[in-house]
Motif scaffolding. Structure first.
Motif, PDB file in Angstrom:
ATOM      1  N   HIS A  67       0.825  -1.207   0.000  1.00 31.32           N
ATOM      2  CA  HIS A  67       0.000   0.000   0.000  1.00 31.32           C
ATOM      3  C   HIS A  67       0.862   1.262   0.000  1.00 31.32           C
ATOM      4  CE1 HIS A  67       1.137  -0.589   4.111  1.00 31.32           C
ATOM      5  NE2 HIS A  67       0.533   0.498   4.538  1.00 31.32           N
ATOM      6  N   LEU A  68       2.147   1.103   0.304  1.00 33.90           N
ATOM      7  CA  LEU A  68       3.087   2.233   0.243  1.00 33.90           C
ATOM      8  C   LEU A  68       3.943   2.166  -1.017  1.00 33.90           C
ATOM      9  CD1 LEU A  68       4.293   2.387   3.963  1.00 33.90           C
ATOM     10  CD2 LEU A  68       2.471   3.714   2.876  1.00 33.90           C
ATOM     11  N   THR A  69       4.512   0.993  -1.299  1.00 33.19           N
ATOM     12  CA  THR A  69       5.441   0.881  -2.426  1.00 33.19           C
ATOM     13  C   THR A  69       4.739   1.003  -3.782  1.00 33.19           C
ATOM     14  OG1 THR A  69       5.300  -1.520  -2.136  1.00 33.19           O
ATOM     15  CG2 THR A  69       7.221  -0.412  -1.218  1.00 33.19           C
ATOM     16  N   TYR A  70       3.474   0.596  -3.847  1.00 30.53           N
ATOM     17  CA  TYR A  70       2.719   0.679  -5.106  1.00 30.53           C
ATOM     18  C   TYR A  70       1.532   1.645  -4.977  1.00 30.53           C
ATOM     19  CZ  TYR A  70       5.245  -3.586  -6.457  1.00 30.53           C
ATOM     20  OH  TYR A  70       6.213  -4.514  -6.772  1.00 30.53           O
ATOM     21  N   ARG A  71       1.624   2.574  -4.059  1.00 31.68           N
ATOM     22  CA  ARG A  71       0.483   3.415  -3.703  1.00 31.68           C
ATOM     23  C   ARG A  71      -0.145   4.122  -4.904  1.00 31.68           C
ATOM     24  NH1 ARG A  71      -0.221   8.689  -2.838  1.00 31.68           N
ATOM     25  NH2 ARG A  71       1.999   9.122  -3.070  1.00 31.68           N
ATOM     26  N   CYS A  72       0.670   4.770  -5.724  1.00 34.29           N
ATOM     27  CA  CYS A  72       0.134   5.576  -6.824  1.00 34.29           C
ATOM     28  C   CYS A  72      -0.654   4.714  -7.800  1.00 34.29           C
ATOM     29  CB  CYS A  72       1.272   6.292  -7.540  1.00 34.29           C
ATOM     30  SG  CYS A  72       0.719   7.410  -8.831  1.00 34.29           S
ATOM     31  N   LEU A  73      -0.104   3.580  -8.187  1.00 36.68           N
ATOM     32  CA  LEU A  73      -0.772   2.690  -9.132  1.00 36.68           C
ATOM     33  C   LEU A  73      -2.060   2.127  -8.549  1.00 36.68           C
ATOM     34  CD1 LEU A  73      -0.837   1.012 -11.747  1.00 36.68           C
ATOM     35  CD2 LEU A  73       0.601  -0.688 -10.577  1.00 36.68           C
ATOM     36  N   LEU A  74      -2.003   1.635  -7.324  1.00 37.15           N
ATOM     37  CA  LEU A  74      -3.171   0.985  -6.728  1.00 37.15           C
ATOM     38  C   LEU A  74      -4.290   1.977  -6.419  1.00 37.15           C
ATOM     39  CD1 LEU A  74      -1.430  -1.597  -4.357  1.00 37.15           C
ATOM     40  CD2 LEU A  74      -2.257  -1.914  -6.695  1.00 37.15           C
ATOM     41  N   GLU A  75      -3.934   3.156  -5.954  1.00 33.90           N
ATOM     42  CA  GLU A  75      -4.968   4.150  -5.658  1.00 33.90           C
ATOM     43  C   GLU A  75      -5.637   4.635  -6.933  1.00 33.90           C
ATOM     44  OE1 GLU A  75      -3.365   7.199  -3.125  1.00 33.90           O
ATOM     45  OE2 GLU A  75      -3.141   5.816  -1.412  1.00 33.90           O
ATOM     46  N   HIS A  76      -4.903   4.694  -8.035  1.00 36.06           N
ATOM     47  CA  HIS A  76      -5.516   5.080  -9.315  1.00 36.06           C
ATOM     48  C   HIS A  76      -6.522   4.023  -9.765  1.00 36.06           C
ATOM     49  CE1 HIS A  76      -5.814   7.189 -13.151  1.00 36.06           C
ATOM     50  NE2 HIS A  76      -5.732   6.003 -13.743  1.00 36.06           N
ATOM     51  N   LEU A  77      -6.175   2.751  -9.619  1.00 36.64           N
ATOM     52  CA  LEU A  77      -7.107   1.678  -9.984  1.00 36.64           C
ATOM     53  C   LEU A  77      -8.359   1.730  -9.098  1.00 36.64           C
ATOM     54  CD1 LEU A  77      -4.535  -1.230 -10.451  1.00 36.64           C
ATOM     55  CD2 LEU A  77      -5.769  -0.026 -12.269  1.00 36.64           C
ATOM     56  N   ALA A  78      -8.171   2.034  -7.825  1.00 35.46           N
ATOM     57  CA  ALA A  78      -9.321   2.152  -6.921  1.00 35.46           C
ATOM     58  C   ALA A  78     -10.198   3.332  -7.316  1.00 35.46           C
ATOM     59  CB  ALA A  78      -8.841   2.294  -5.477  1.00 35.46           C
ATOM     60  N   ASP A  79      -9.591   4.430  -7.736  1.00 36.09           N
ATOM     61  CA  ASP A  79     -10.355   5.598  -8.179  1.00 36.09           C
ATOM     62  C   ASP A  79     -11.253   5.265  -9.366  1.00 36.09           C
ATOM     63  OD1 ASP A  79      -9.320   7.273  -6.248  1.00 36.09           O
ATOM     64  OD2 ASP A  79      -7.735   8.078  -7.535  1.00 36.09           O
TER      65      ASP A  79
END
Length: 253
Positions: free
Chosen positions: A34-46
């Protein structure tokens, strides 16, 4: 949306989910996905995808890791459905892996009974232990140390037992660790019309890119313009990765 720790997973839940992503990261950055891949994963959640990112610590027994992360994922999903945080009726579930995370999803899809709408395999890596862990090579004169399954055994397991028909393989043009070529041949033999291959600009660490929030001043200055341009250049590869993944997940969106 805020990250929640649920039964050993890090979870993001959008307001109106359209799918579920089980994410597994690379060998040494998977402990805090949730920290190392934060940008990618949060974009997918958006974009409407429930993110269930399962941390793991690397060991020589990759089969045991695959079983462990699958159990954690299923327990987390069960908890979310029981609590009503996500609906109980069908939402498509996708596996997304980076580097070693790809190997784990391949083992999950070969050795266990799972329902997956597809897998996204980014920068597949299937190194032997002495290639992945330099110290092992120094010890090998006296000890035989290898991953279970070995790279050759992994390929054989996938060839004989892999069940996930729809797959997206992503490699980067400056990635010296990528081993997608051999995997592509295996999957294309299994599911000739269901395997998509994309080569993007970037390196093995592109999925780890972290977004920096550039806050412009009250008046947009030349310095702000430079900052925006630098941000676009730095995140161009990561943004392209996001677009390719989302298009494959939902081409009609």
């Amino acid at each position: 949306m805020n990250w929640k720790e649920i039964r050993g997973n890090w979870v993001l839940i959008p307001s109106n989910p359209i799918g579920i992503i089980h994410f597994l990261g690379g060998a040494f950055v998977a402990t805090l996905p949730h920290l190392t891949y934060r940008c990618l994963l949060e974009h997918l959640a958006d974009q409407g995808y429930v993110i269930i990112a399962t941390p793991f610590v690397n060991s020589l027994d990759h089969t045991a890791i695959a079983k462990s992360v699958l159990i954690k994922f299923e327990r987390s999903l069960e908890r979310l459905q029981e609590s009503g945080e996500i609906r109980k009726f069908y939402l498509p579930t996708y596996g997304v892996g980076h580097s070693m995370g790809c190997k784990l999803h391949l083992l999950i899809g070969s050795l266990f009974s799972v329902q997956r709408a597809g897998n996204i395999l980014i920068s597949f890596n299937n190194f032997a232990a002495n290639e992945a862990i330099p110290l092992v090579e120094q010890l090998n004169s006296t000890l035989e140390i290898e991953f279970t399954p070995t790279p050759a055994q992994t390929n054989q397991i996938v060839q004989e037992s892999y069940q996930i028909r729809r797959n997206l393989l992503i490699k980067f043009n400056k990635d010296t660790l990528d081993q997608s070529a051999s995997l592509t041949k295996i999957l294309q033999q299994l599911f000739p019309d269901m395997v998509t291959i994309q080569t993007l600009s970037g390196t093995h660490t592109t999925p780890l890119g972290q977004d920096v929030k550039w806050q412009a001043g009250s008046s947009f200055s030349p310095f702000d313009a430079l900052g925006q341009w630098l941000k676009q250049e730095v995140y161009r590869d990561l943004n392209q990765l996001k677009q390719v993944m989302l298009f494959w997940l939902n081409p009609l969106a």
